[in-house]
Write a protein that holds these residues in place. Structure first.
Motif, PDB file in Angstrom:
ATOM      1  N   ILE A 239      36.497 -36.594 -46.347  1.00 37.55           N
ATOM      2  CA  ILE A 239      35.912 -35.425 -46.800  1.00 37.55           C
ATOM      3  C   ILE A 239      35.615 -34.313 -45.856  1.00 37.55           C
ATOM      4  O   ILE A 239      35.492 -33.218 -46.128  1.00 37.55           O
ATOM      5  CB  ILE A 239      34.993 -35.678 -47.910  1.00 37.55           C
TER       6      ILE A 239
ATOM      7  N   ARG B 218      28.130 -33.523 -53.515  1.00 40.63           N
ATOM      8  CA  ARG B 218      28.891 -32.079 -53.567  1.00 40.63           C
ATOM      9  C   ARG B 218      28.043 -30.790 -52.614  1.00 40.63           C
ATOM     10  O   ARG B 218      28.677 -30.433 -51.627  1.00 40.63           O
ATOM     11  CB  ARG B 218      29.457 -31.368 -54.632  1.00 40.63           C
TER      12      ARG B 218
ATOM     13  N   SER C 293      36.899 -38.793 -53.951  1.00 41.08           N
ATOM     14  CA  SER C 293      37.454 -37.416 -53.812  1.00 41.08           C
ATOM     15  C   SER C 293      39.014 -37.773 -53.007  1.00 41.08           C
ATOM     16  O   SER C 293      39.757 -36.713 -53.224  1.00 41.08           O
ATOM     17  CB  SER C 293      36.688 -37.001 -52.639  1.00 41.08           C
TER      18      SER C 293
ATOM     19  N   PRO D 274      38.043 -33.272 -51.353  1.00 42.76           N
ATOM     20  CA  PRO D 274      38.897 -33.238 -52.369  1.00 42.76           C
ATOM     21  C   PRO D 274      39.695 -32.106 -52.840  1.00 42.76           C
ATOM     22  O   PRO D 274      40.330 -32.205 -53.702  1.00 42.76           O
ATOM     23  CB  PRO D 274      37.263 -33.282 -53.472  1.00 42.76           C
TER      24      PRO D 274
END
Length: 328
Positions: free
Chosen positions: A92, A26, A221, A123
């Motif tokens: 992503i 992340r 995700s 996500p």
């Protein structure tokens, strides 16, 4: 002491040595997206041969419009074939601008309309949002074929990495909905199978640009759950589909040092077994995204040349080719 053999293609050895081994998490995703903002230029690329335009097309039911970046050759007269292009980025990250050079080249060299779709990203927007955005863009191409000056019977779909995975899923979705029918699918080292994340026999020493840790993060995700489970939603993971018959002919290319090498070749063999023609190009010693990272290398140019030629054959078939294929 025995000399060691370099696993990478000679054209790619220096890049492979310099590329950092970064796993997407992340915090890393946040940094990559921040840097990606600077890639989106305030103006479209200036090209004397190709007109570039950003348009908003109707999105999926209840969803916002989808931005589509179109590349149209200025000199072409009359209706042309078209390609819906889907960018990569592990589901992503990414945006159409990252493939400006490629899309400009394809439009210019083939004399076709290229439309690159800016789908929503996980996500924040897991499956089915990205796929439905791509389907909305494909439907727009078909429904507006007359206005766009394209041949509805000559619309191909294609993409790289996660874009290749979305391309394969889009081919399946279009087949099942029976609303639009792309004539060809171009799968450039596609991200097809979440079950690769569960493999313990993979030696990632020679993987570059996308490793197993990033793969887990990307699939988690996109699916909104841990990848590799017993079941996944229909159309979420192309390689999970049991029946591949009736899909458009395909071209698939991947390198031997790509994490997706095995899953890609399995999928290609399954397409062929289901009666779907699938040309396969395997590049010895090539890692994921090599044709972008080492764009000027001979091996990268040859790879792009191979899938450009495949597109040309699919979108501009020789007279009598369809009849010969049926007879064969």
């Amino acid at each position: 002491m025995k000399p060691t053999t370099n696993p990478f293609h000679p054209d790619l050895q220096r890049a492979a040595r310099l590329l950092p081994n970064v796993t997407v998490t992340r915090p890393v995703l946040a940094v990559v997206r921040f840097l990606g903002r600077f890639q989106r230029k305030p103006r479209v690329p200036v090209d004397v041969a190709v007109e570039v335009e950003d348009v908003r097309v109707p999105g999926p039911a209840g969803a916002p419009p989808v931005r589509v970046r179109t590349y149209r050759p200025r000199s072409v007269q009359g209706p042309t074939p078209a390609l819906l292009w889907i960018h990569g980025g592990g589901y992503i990250v990414g945006q159409p601008e990252q493939d400006d050079v490629l899309c400009l080249e394809l439009a210019r060299e083939l004399g076709i309309l290229v439309a690159s779709v800016d789908y929503r990203l996980a996500p924040e927007h897991p499956f089915p949002a990205p796929l439905e955005d791509c389907y909305a863009a494909l439907r727009w191409l078909f429904s507006q074929a007359g206005t766009l000056g394209i041949l509805p019977e000559r619309i191909a779909i294609g993409g790289a990495s996660a874009g290749g995975g979305l391309t394969a899923a889009l081919a399946q979705l279009a087949h099942d909905r029976e609303d639009v029918r792309p004539v060809f699918q171009l799968l450039v080292y596609p991200m097809l199978d979440d079950r690769t994340t569960t493999r313990t026999d993979i030696d990632g020493t020679n993987h570059r640009a996308w490793n197993q840790g990033s793969n887990v993060f990307g699939w988690r995700s996109y699916l909104g759950r841990e990848p590799g489970g017993a079941q996944v939603p229909v159309h979420a993971v192309p390689a999970r589909r049991e029946d591949l018959s009736g899909l458009p002919p395909a071209w698939l290319g991947v390198g031997t040092c790509d994490l997706f090498h095995d899953e890609d070749l399995v999928y290609a063999r399954r397409l062929e077994a289901a009666g779907v023609p699938c040309d396969v190009v395997v590049v010895p010693g090539a890692f994921h995204g090599f044709d972008i990272i080492t764009r000027g290398a001979r091996v990268a140019r040859d790879f792009r040349g191979a899938f450009t030629a495949a597109l040309r054959r699919a979108l501009f078939p020789a007279p009598g080719a369809a009849e010969q294929a049926k007879a064969g």
